[in-house]
Motif scaffolding. Structure first.
Motif, PDB file in Angstrom:
ATOM      1  N   LEU A   1      55.039 -24.864  87.670  1.00 16.23           N
ATOM      2  CA  LEU A   1      55.482 -24.284  86.285  1.00 16.23           C
ATOM      3  C   LEU A   1      54.117 -23.731  85.832  1.00 16.23           C
ATOM      4  N   ALA A   2      52.796 -24.272  85.747  1.00 20.16           N
ATOM      5  CA  ALA A   2      51.893 -23.427  85.007  1.00 20.16           C
ATOM      6  C   ALA A   2      51.405 -22.216  85.552  1.00 20.16           C
ATOM      7  N   ASP A   3      51.724 -22.514  86.693  1.00 24.50           N
ATOM      8  CA  ASP A   3      51.495 -21.043  87.617  1.00 24.50           C
ATOM      9  C   ASP A   3      52.884 -19.941  88.007  1.00 24.50           C
ATOM     10  N   LEU A   4      54.028 -19.720  87.495  1.00 29.18           N
ATOM     11  CA  LEU A   4      54.769 -18.821  87.057  1.00 29.18           C
ATOM     12  C   LEU A   4      55.868 -18.731  85.676  1.00 29.18           C
ATOM     13  N   VAL A   5      56.787 -17.435  85.798  1.00 27.66           N
ATOM     14  CA  VAL A   5      57.511 -17.356  84.851  1.00 27.66           C
ATOM     15  C   VAL A   5      58.395 -17.709  84.936  1.00 27.66           C
ATOM     16  N   VAL A   6      59.101 -18.124  84.240  1.00 23.54           N
ATOM     17  CA  VAL A   6      60.521 -18.921  84.176  1.00 23.54           C
ATOM     18  C   VAL A   6      61.604 -18.407  83.126  1.00 23.54           C
ATOM     19  N   LYS A   7      62.362 -17.697  83.564  1.00 27.45           N
ATOM     20  CA  LYS A   7      63.355 -17.063  82.958  1.00 27.45           C
ATOM     21  C   LYS A   7      65.099 -17.559  82.961  1.00 27.45           C
ATOM     22  N   GLU A   8      65.343 -17.348  81.716  1.00 27.23           N
ATOM     23  CA  GLU A   8      66.788 -17.746  81.566  1.00 27.23           C
ATOM     24  C   GLU A   8      68.034 -16.541  82.245  1.00 27.23           C
ATOM     25  N   VAL A   9      68.410 -17.097  82.722  1.00 32.58           N
ATOM     26  CA  VAL A   9      69.625 -15.687  83.622  1.00 32.58           C
ATOM     27  C   VAL A   9      70.047 -14.952  83.026  1.00 32.58           C
ATOM     28  N   HIS A  10      70.591 -14.986  81.423  1.00 27.66           N
ATOM     29  CA  HIS A  10      71.103 -14.043  81.284  1.00 27.66           C
ATOM     30  C   HIS A  10      70.022 -13.396  80.227  1.00 27.66           C
ATOM     31  N   GLY A  11      68.650 -14.072  79.233  1.00 26.38           N
ATOM     32  CA  GLY A  11      68.044 -13.893  78.351  1.00 26.38           C
ATOM     33  C   GLY A  11      67.596 -12.651  78.749  1.00 26.38           C
ATOM     34  N   SER A  12      66.717 -11.934  77.594  1.00 23.36           N
ATOM     35  CA  SER A  12      66.814 -10.883  77.281  1.00 23.36           C
ATOM     36  C   SER A  12      65.248 -10.964  76.325  1.00 23.36           C
ATOM     37  N   GLY A  13      64.679  -9.745  76.331  1.00 20.83           N
ATOM     38  CA  GLY A  13      63.356  -9.739  75.055  1.00 20.83           C
ATOM     39  C   GLY A  13      62.667 -10.424  75.159  1.00 20.83           C
ATOM     40  N   GLY A  14      62.646 -10.926  76.283  1.00 16.27           N
ATOM     41  CA  GLY A  14      61.100 -12.286  76.183  1.00 16.27           C
ATOM     42  C   GLY A  14      61.005 -13.035  76.038  1.00 16.27           C
ATOM     43  N   TYR A  15      63.336 -13.337  74.789  1.00 19.26           N
ATOM     44  CA  TYR A  15      63.516 -14.706  74.330  1.00 19.26           C
ATOM     45  C   TYR A  15      63.930 -15.976  75.670  1.00 19.26           C
ATOM     46  N   GLY A  16      63.849 -16.883  75.067  1.00 18.87           N
ATOM     47  CA  GLY A  16      63.599 -18.309  75.900  1.00 18.87           C
ATOM     48  C   GLY A  16      63.261 -18.844  77.412  1.00 18.87           C
ATOM     49  N   MET A  17      62.181 -17.911  77.413  1.00 18.34           N
ATOM     50  CA  MET A  17      61.224 -17.817  78.384  1.00 18.34           C
ATOM     51  C   MET A  17      59.342 -18.679  78.458  1.00 18.34           C
ATOM     52  N   LEU A  18      59.705 -19.099  79.415  1.00 15.01           N
ATOM     53  CA  LEU A  18      57.803 -19.771  80.205  1.00 15.01           C
ATOM     54  C   LEU A  18      57.169 -19.280  80.103  1.00 15.01           C
ATOM     55  N   VAL A  19      56.616 -18.585  79.681  1.00 15.24           N
ATOM     56  CA  VAL A  19      54.628 -17.420  80.823  1.00 15.24           C
ATOM     57  C   VAL A  19      53.811 -19.033  80.989  1.00 15.24           C
ATOM     58  N   GLY A  20      53.832 -19.521  82.199  1.00 13.05           N
ATOM     59  CA  GLY A  20      53.023 -20.710  82.384  1.00 13.05           C
ATOM     60  C   GLY A  20      51.440 -20.956  82.362  1.00 13.05           C
ATOM     61  N   PRO A  21      50.951 -19.606  82.711  1.00  8.28           N
ATOM     62  CA  PRO A  21      49.501 -19.595  82.419  1.00  8.28           C
ATOM     63  C   PRO A  21      49.016 -19.383  80.850  1.00  8.28           C
ATOM     64  N   ALA A  22      50.700 -18.736  80.124  1.00 10.60           N
ATOM     65  CA  ALA A  22      49.740 -19.696  78.748  1.00 10.60           C
ATOM     66  C   ALA A  22      50.523 -20.180  77.555  1.00 10.60           C
ATOM     67  N   ALA A  23      50.937 -21.251  78.306  1.00  8.88           N
ATOM     68  CA  ALA A  23      51.220 -22.449  78.324  1.00  8.88           C
ATOM     69  C   ALA A  23      50.576 -23.381  77.835  1.00  8.88           C
ATOM     70  N   SER A  24      50.604 -24.400  77.146  1.00  6.49           N
ATOM     71  CA  SER A  24      49.552 -25.457  76.536  1.00  6.49           C
ATOM     72  C   SER A  24      50.196 -26.575  77.652  1.00  6.49           C
ATOM     73  N   LYS A  25      49.932 -28.010  77.997  1.00  5.12           N
ATOM     74  CA  LYS A  25      50.927 -28.777  78.592  1.00  5.12           C
ATOM     75  C   LYS A  25      51.618 -29.371  78.110  1.00  5.12           C
ATOM     76  N   LYS A  26      51.814 -29.260  77.046  1.00  8.64           N
ATOM     77  CA  LYS A  26      53.259 -30.332  76.282  1.00  8.64           C
ATOM     78  C   LYS A  26      54.177 -28.926  75.980  1.00  8.64           C
ATOM     79  N   GLU A  27      54.082 -27.952  76.252  1.00  9.07           N
ATOM     80  CA  GLU A  27      55.189 -26.596  76.508  1.00  9.07           C
ATOM     81  C   GLU A  27      55.634 -26.625  77.902  1.00  9.07           C
ATOM     82  N   ILE A  28      54.983 -26.886  78.344  1.00 10.11           N
ATOM     83  CA  ILE A  28      55.366 -26.777  80.244  1.00 10.11           C
ATOM     84  C   ILE A  28      55.850 -28.743  80.327  1.00 10.11           C
ATOM     85  N   ALA A  29      55.332 -29.188  79.367  1.00  8.94           N
ATOM     86  CA  ALA A  29      56.061 -30.691  79.758  1.00  8.94           C
ATOM     87  C   ALA A  29      57.532 -30.274  79.147  1.00  8.94           C
TER      88      ALA A  29
END
Length: 474
Positions: A361-389
């Motif tokens: 997770l810390a190295d990936l970008v995770v997106k909702e399959v129906h998401g858009s506009g950058g909402y509901g996604m995780l940018v792993g390299p920019a996320a904190s440990k808590k956000e990843i967990a």
């Protein structure tokens, strides 16, 4: 978010300016920074005066914001654009063929290319569209294809926007602003125009009018209203096309047709360019509490008395799980290998992929399959440990709702800062218009830029800006 690989600079190489930027680089070197700063301030004042704003959903202050505009253009050579436009045309044609197939014979499912459950369980798949073909056979009248670049000849499609793609008004206003600020550049550098887009849009919409239409088709733009984040664009495009901007309460069914209220009574609409989501389009068919759509419009549509652009149910084509099958979809319907590559995509619905994503997770970008506009996604390299967990728990609870991709070293284009030029990551959204007469792609598109140093997030809702995109004319 920091890139791990040295990114490709679209303007400068070790030997100096790249060929598309030759003249612009020499022109820029002769400019006074104070004059350019003044031009940047003038551009902001123009955007504010014109009302080129957007709303950010989920913000408590919810005031309208300007999308920051950067005055350094992104320049593509004719050769680069030829490859891009050919790839987009191929992809858009395949998307339309795919939509016609899954709502009719479903041959791609019978062939086992795409798992049946991916369609059957997809919220964007509308049973109401089964065994129905829209006028002209067109499902996606307007498509915005998000393209990223990682090298000289390395272009990837990041996602397909086949429902209600936005941003074309910024493409047009960015060009108009640059023409006003730097007319001398356009008298020397041969840049392909984008100003024909509204005219081409109206022509494409008129070409898909239903068979019941007599005379010149009546076109209208349906907006959810002034509180929608893209309302400026809705009103802008209606004005530029010379058609009416309407809301749901302006429309009613009369004698089996959709009509709009005018000072001379109700007038039949032949083509409705809707910027309302499927769920709110018809309260008699979809969400019964919707006040944004038109009761009965789906019955009129299926009776062949109106064209809805884009067609209801097109959202299944820009679902991010379907995206992962796009190279196979292109080959299945065109018989050709995809010209533009996909980004490697892990489908979290598959157990092995889910395990891989959870472990990385810390190295990936995770997106909702129906998401858009950058909402509901995780940018792993920019996320904190808590956000990843926390996100890992969401993944385990609803794996079918997510896909994951590696973080690419997106190309950079300079932006203008107080201290001079500074590289920033960009993507590109070219716009394609589809009609029975063919596919028309506006040269260039909307370049979105991550204004924060090192950031890969270009969405305006997440702090990104825009640039004018120049395609050179040979």
């Amino acid at each position: 978010m920091k890139s791990k690989v040295f990114p490709f600079d679209e303007m400068l190489s070790d030997a100096g300016a790249r060929a598309p930027y030759d003249y612009y680089d020499a022109w820029f070197a002769a400019q006074d920074n104070q004059r350019l700063a003044q031009k940047a301030a003038e551009a902001e004042a123009f955007f504010r005066r014109t009302g080129i704003t957007f709303n950010v959903y989920g913000q408590t202050d919810a005031e309208e914001r300007l999308i920051p505009f950067d005055l350094i253009p992104r320049i593509l050579s004719s050769r680069e654009w030829t490859k891009l436009s050919r790839g987009i045309e191929q992809r858009v044609a395949a998307l339309n063929a795919f939509l016609h197939d899954i709502y009719n014979r479903q041959e791609i499912l019978r062939a086992g290319i795409i798992p049946t459950e991916l369609i059957a369980r997809n919220d964007a798949f509308l049973p109401q569209m089964i065994d129905f073909t829209p006028p002209g056979g067109v499902y996606t009248h307007i498509v915005g294809t998000d393209v990223v670049r990682t090298g000289e000849d390395d272009f990837f499609v990041l996602e397909d926007n086949a429902r209600t793609p936005s941003g074309v008004s910024y493409m047009l206003e960015n060009r108009e602003t640059m023409l006003q600020m730097f007319p001398e550049l356009f008298s020397t550098i041969r840049v392909q125009p984008v100003s024909d887009y509204p005219k081409n849009l109206r022509r494409a919409l008129e070409a898909t009018a239903p068979a019941s239409c007599t005379g010149r088709p009546c076109v209208a733009v349906l907006t959810p209203g002034i509180f929608n984040s893209a309302y400026y664009e809705h009103s802008f495009l209606a004005d530029q096309m010379g058609v009416e901007l309407v809301e749901g309460h302006d429309l009613r069914v009369v004698d089996g047709h959709i009509t709009m209220r005018t000072t001379q009574g109700y007038k039949v609409i032949d083509v409705l360019y809707r910027r309302v989501d499927d769920a709110f389009l018809d309260p008699l068919t979809f969400n019964p509490s919707s006040m944004l759509g038109v009761p009965g419009i789906m019955d009129v549509y299926r009776a062949g008395n109106i064209t809805i652009a884009n067609a209801p149910g097109t959202g299944v084509a820009d679902d991010k799980a379907i995206y992962s099958y796009m190279p196979d979809i292109v080959e299945f319907y065109t018989g050709e290998r995809a010209i533009l590559k996909n980004v490697e995509t892990h489908r979290c619905s598959e157990p092995d992929s889910l395990n891989y994503v959870l472990d990385n997770l810390a190295d990936l970008v995770v997106k909702e399959v129906h998401g858009s506009g950058g909402y509901g996604m995780l940018v792993g390299p920019a996320a904190s440990k808590k956000e990843i967990a926390d996100f890992a728990e969401k993944l385990r609870a609803r794996p079918n709702n997510y896909i994951a991709q590696p973080t690419l070293a997106l190309s950079t284009v300079p932006i203008f800062t107080e201290s001079g030029l500074a590289p920033r990551h960009v993507d590109l959204r070219p716009f394609a218009l589809v009609s029975p007469k063919g596919i028309n792609i506006t040269p260039g598109g909307l370049t979105r830029v991550a204004l924060q140093a090192g950031s890969l997030v270009v969405n305006s809702s997440q702090g990104g800006g825009t640039k004018d995109t120049w395609v050179l004319d040979d």
